[in-house]
Design a protein around this motif. Structure first.
Motif, PDB file in Angstrom:
ATOM      1  N   ILE A   1       0.813  -1.206   0.000  1.00  0.00           N
ATOM      2  CA  ILE A   1       0.000   0.000   0.000  1.00  0.00           C
ATOM      3  C   ILE A   1       0.858   1.273   0.000  1.00  0.00           C
ATOM      4  O   ILE A   1       0.594   2.218  -0.743  1.00  0.00           O
ATOM      5  CB  ILE A   1      -0.949   0.017   1.213  1.00  0.00           C
ATOM      6  N   ILE A   2       1.895   1.322   0.833  1.00  0.00           N
ATOM      7  CA  ILE A   2       2.646   2.574   0.996  1.00  0.00           C
ATOM      8  C   ILE A   2       3.922   2.633   0.169  1.00  0.00           C
ATOM      9  O   ILE A   2       4.555   3.687   0.081  1.00  0.00           O
ATOM     10  CB  ILE A   2       2.979   2.847   2.476  1.00  0.00           C
ATOM     11  N   GLY A   3       4.325   1.505  -0.427  1.00  0.00           N
ATOM     12  CA  GLY A   3       5.554   1.481  -1.216  1.00  0.00           C
ATOM     13  C   GLY A   3       6.748   1.043  -0.383  1.00  0.00           C
ATOM     14  O   GLY A   3       6.701   1.003   0.850  1.00  0.00           O
ATOM     15  N   LYS A   4       7.842   0.738  -1.077  1.00  0.00           N
ATOM     16  CA  LYS A   4       9.048   0.273  -0.405  1.00  0.00           C
ATOM     17  C   LYS A   4       9.752   1.422   0.322  1.00  0.00           C
ATOM     18  O   LYS A   4       9.608   2.577  -0.034  1.00  0.00           O
ATOM     19  CB  LYS A   4      10.005  -0.347  -1.432  1.00  0.00           C
ATOM     20  N   LYS A   5      10.530   1.037   1.323  1.00  0.00           N
ATOM     21  CA  LYS A   5      11.309   2.018   2.065  1.00  0.00           C
ATOM     22  C   LYS A   5      12.342   2.655   1.139  1.00  0.00           C
ATOM     23  O   LYS A   5      12.997   1.955   0.337  1.00  0.00           O
ATOM     24  CB  LYS A   5      12.031   1.354   3.241  1.00  0.00           C
ATOM     25  N   PRO A   6      12.519   3.973   1.199  1.00  0.00           N
ATOM     26  CA  PRO A   6      13.547   4.625   0.369  1.00  0.00           C
ATOM     27  C   PRO A   6      14.922   4.024   0.638  1.00  0.00           C
ATOM     28  O   PRO A   6      15.268   3.725   1.790  1.00  0.00           O
ATOM     29  CB  PRO A   6      13.479   6.093   0.821  1.00  0.00           C
ATOM     30  N   SER A   7      15.703   3.854  -0.418  1.00  0.00           N
ATOM     31  CA  SER A   7      17.029   3.234  -0.251  1.00  0.00           C
ATOM     32  C   SER A   7      18.094   4.321  -0.040  1.00  0.00           C
ATOM     33  O   SER A   7      17.878   5.479  -0.345  1.00  0.00           O
ATOM     34  CB  SER A   7      17.372   2.419  -1.495  1.00  0.00           C
TER      35      SER A   7
END
Length: 255
Positions: free
Chosen positions: A249-255
């Motif tokens: 839902i919220i997307g992957k954690k920023p890398s």
């Protein structure tokens, strides 16, 4: 929505359920309370407007009861942000949480800087160029034009003989909080002046609506920390949800 025997049905509450949401004002109140809310049912059970309203009230065209009509009123009210923010699907974000989402999704980049660093596509820039201009000092300022998305498509150079995948690029810009849906309007017949067809969205940069200072107020925070705040808020609202479903839902954690 769920498909049963080949037919789509809306999820939701019974008409006589006292806990159901009954007005667009109640939607705004809830979003301001919990921070953000997807429009349609998703991987996180119970975390959508669809599951909180009467299942039989959709697409009646009656503004006082139809959640599909509410989205237009809410977008127009500017009390919360509306757009495709959750897995490329629509939802709402409160003004309090908008800077957190903007920082997590943008990684602290204004659009012009994002493009300069090669993190935005040429087709995204074709659209955002419509909204940006330089002032006499060479700084980027936002145009406040309101235009139907159907017209924006043409002005930005998309279409039959132009760039492709306008819907996908527009969705990407909303997912990264560079654009939000600020209103809906019907198209107008040039000869008669009469409105016709379905309502068409109007999109604007959130900076135009709520100001640059508010939208970018979380830029000083590491984008991963902003993402973790969003993740933990979903977990707080539904402690039994699996990690993969939150990330969906919220997307992957920023890398």
């Amino acid at each position: 929505m769920e498909k049963i025997d080949g037919i789509w049905y809306m999820k939701g509450k019974a008409f006589n359920d006292k806990s159901r949401i009954k007005s667009w004002q109640e939607v705004v109140e809830l979003v301001n309370k919990i921070g953000f809310l997807p429009f349609f049912a998703n991987e996180v059970e119970g975390f959508s407007l669809e599951e909180m309203v009467a299942a039989d009230f959709w697409w009646t065209g009656i503004a006082s009861e139809d959640p599909w009509e509410w989205r237009e009123i809410i977008a127009r009210s500017k009390e919360v942000a509306y757009g495709k923010f959750f897995d490329k699907r629509a939802g709402f974000i409160s003004k309090e949480w908008l800077p957190i989402f903007a920082n997590a999704r943008r990684d602290g980049y204004d659009f012009d800087s994002r493009y300069a660093d090669g993190k935005a596509s040429r087709r995204e820039k074709m659209i955002m160029d419509f909204y940006m201009q330089e002032n006499d000092e060479g700084d980027i300022v936002w145009k406040e034009d309101e235009i139907l998305s159907t017209e924006l498509k043409k002005l930005a150079g998309f279409g039959k003989d132009g760039a492709k995948n306008y819907p996908g690029i527009i969705t990407s810009l909303q997912m990264n909080l560079y654009l939000v849906i600020s209103d809906f309007r019907r198209r107008t017949n040039k000869k008669t002046g009469n409105e016709y067809g379905m309502a068409v969205s109007i999109m604007q940069p959130p900076e135009v609506i709520w100001g640059y200072d508010l939208v970018t107020s979380a830029y000083g925070e590491d984008s991963t920390k902003s993402w973790e705040k969003i993740y933990n808020q979903v977990l707080k609202l539904n402690p039994k949800v699996e990690e993969k479903d939150i990330i969906k839902i919220i997307g992957k954690k920023p890398s």
